[in-house]
Design an enzyme around this catalytic site. Sequence first.
Site, short mmCIF file in Angstrom:
data_model
loop_
_atom_site.label_atom_id
_atom_site.label_comp_id
_atom_site.label_asym_id
_atom_site.label_seq_id
_atom_site.Cartn_x
_atom_site.Cartn_y
_atom_site.Cartn_z
N GLU A 464 0.83 -1.21 0.00
CA GLU A 464 0.00 0.00 0.00
C GLU A 464 0.86 1.25 0.00
O GLU A 464 0.50 2.28 -0.59
CB GLU A 464 -0.96 0.00 1.20
CG GLU A 464 -2.00 -1.11 1.17
CD GLU A 464 -2.77 -1.21 -0.15
OE1 GLU A 464 -2.94 -0.18 -0.85
OE2 GLU A 464 -3.20 -2.32 -0.51
N HIS A 467 1.73 2.24 -3.49
CA HIS A 467 0.68 3.09 -4.08
C HIS A 467 0.81 4.51 -3.54
O HIS A 467 0.65 5.49 -4.27
CB HIS A 467 -0.71 2.56 -3.69
CG HIS A 467 -1.15 1.34 -4.44
ND1 HIS A 467 -1.14 1.25 -5.81
CD2 HIS A 467 -1.68 0.17 -3.98
CE1 HIS A 467 -1.63 0.06 -6.17
NE2 HIS A 467 -1.95 -0.61 -5.08
N HIS A 470 3.39 6.49 -5.25
CA HIS A 470 2.91 6.87 -6.58
C HIS A 470 2.10 8.17 -6.48
O HIS A 470 2.18 9.04 -7.35
CB HIS A 470 2.04 5.73 -7.12
CG HIS A 470 1.95 5.68 -8.62
ND1 HIS A 470 1.22 4.73 -9.27
CD2 HIS A 470 2.47 6.47 -9.60
CE1 HIS A 470 1.30 4.93 -10.58
NE2 HIS A 470 2.06 5.98 -10.80
#
Length: 672
Positions: A464, A467, A470
């Site tokens: 996670e 992500h 990102h």
Amino acid sequence: MNPLLTPFDTAPFSKIENSHFKPAFLQAMEEARAEIDQITANEEVPSFENTIEALEFSGQQLDRISSVFFNLNSAETNEEIQKIAQEVSPLLSEFSNDITLNEALFKRIKNVYDQKDSLNLSVEQQTLLDKKYKSFSRNGANLDEDKKKRLREIDAQLSKLKLKFGENVLAETNKYEMHLTNENDLDGLPEGEKEAAAQMAKAKDKEGWLVTLDYPSYIPFMKYAKNRELRKKLALAFGSKAFHGDELDNQENVLSIANLRYERANLLSYKTHAHFVLEERMAETPEKVYEFLNELLVKAKPAAQKEFDQLEDFAKELDSIDQLEKWDGSYYSEKLKQKLFNLDDEKLKPYFKLENVISGVFKVAEKLFDLKFEEVTDIDKYHEEVKTYKVYDTSNNFISVFYADFHPRKGKRGGAWMTSYKPQYRRNGDNVRPHVSNVCNFTRSTPSKPSLLTFNEVTTLFHEFGHGLHGMLANTTYPSLSGTSVFWDFVELPSQVMENWCYEQEALELFATHYETGEVIPMELVQKIKESATFQEGMQTLRQLSFGLLDMSWHGVDPTGITSVKQHESEAFKGTNLYPETDETCMSTAFSHIFQGGYSSGYYSYKWAEVLDADAFAYFKEKGIFNKEVATKFKDNVLSKGGTENPMTLYKRFRGAEPKVEALLERAGLLN
């Protein structure tokens, strides 16, 4: 004063009352409509700036309110919030259709689109123009009035059905409790798990122990409890969520969602929902997805069967079990893993205190991407357990706000996810920085022990956080191309690649220290983690492929002839089944990824991204897992670029070539 309607930077959670949401949505929709009217009323010749850019930056207030509300509906919901969600979702769907079916607006967009070759646009501007045009054409802008009307009806219905689906799954999860009063029923469970079960019972004024369907309670029981009948009882409860023919049943919702998605695709001249979805994915077509899944299936099936036979022989030898059932898998796999590698979660957990793992993932991000995380107490939060951070680079430039929410609660859906409260974008000379959140459901601390993570929870946290990076490192001009706004089968690359550091000695030494002694994780344990990484990889691969094939079976076909959800699912699972079928269970009725989340026709992307991540990490391994040059290339070409260019172009710029499936097969031990 409505706090959602006064400009805010970080979400003003403590000032928001449920009664603020609906009026805020209604007003923000009105303001967004006025901004659209301004674009269509502009008498100047349509240009990229006065049409495409103006549209991109319209409705920002509405987007912020939506992100606050729907994130709360996932992480800290209650009946009132769920009721508001049911009321506002169709309104938002209608609002979205009002825009995409606005003829005057589409005419201006088409005008700009038709002359795109002569406009001298940057790559990012070209992508935005292309995306805006497609978001209209793919959502009915070219349809006649009757079809537009039907499209609106379908979208309104779908928005309500998806919410209802999720509410039913959450209600079923919350409703079930296995109340145990005989300590012998907990034989096999580690002390920490027993203590957590006792703590849960105490919190509900009950004697004894409680086991629930939340992962931190469910998984250890399935893995360690000796009592086969109780494992069966729990597994059947978990596997039959929203499949009881009562008011929380999702069978009709599944059929309705599949049929409405199919009808919607047909309206837009696509053969199936999957054809519609995959046009905007790296995979491009359902045929390519099937080809990809089946290629892996051919490689994984023999290995999976061999592993299953080995597990069945082991269970027979250990406990005279003749037929391995679904509720036996985790239990005997854990026992076999201990026998083969002398490794179990209980040996590892003392080295993975939650606070240390958080600190570890921050250190990895610092070494790779020059980031610093500073915990702060002046950012408003929606629950006292949420941790808040300000993120800076090593030159002290502000990068992002980061929220972290790690434990299960009644108002929180299961699983783990990353989300955003504010996107990154550049406007008027400002680089507006993002607000990113990670939400997980990890084992809590108990009176005698801090929160100690299983190795699987450690990899989930790193996943996670990938992500999250990102989102945090986004550096684009337009919010709709920023961060994780990428093709769906590319979005899992940053998350899955981060998991690799959990297996590397150099990374583990940064944070895996014993919570009592401070001793660094012994290297023989690290070696065992690495050796066991491919344990039952064939079975794991088969399981993932079965989910991808089930997804495609609902969305890559004409579903109008499907009358039985269970029968259809059994057909879809035929080629991937290892365990005997159980009549009482059904996965589709609780498959939230595809019926509530955004993964319809996209579940294959986990495996697709594994190919990308194995290939990408092979590059890191070759140069050194903290190699600055490779990390910078990854940051500059993948993490910061969002959806500004075609993902394969970005990937090749990072790696120098297209990814090879062999990297995944080699890592998974499936090549021989």
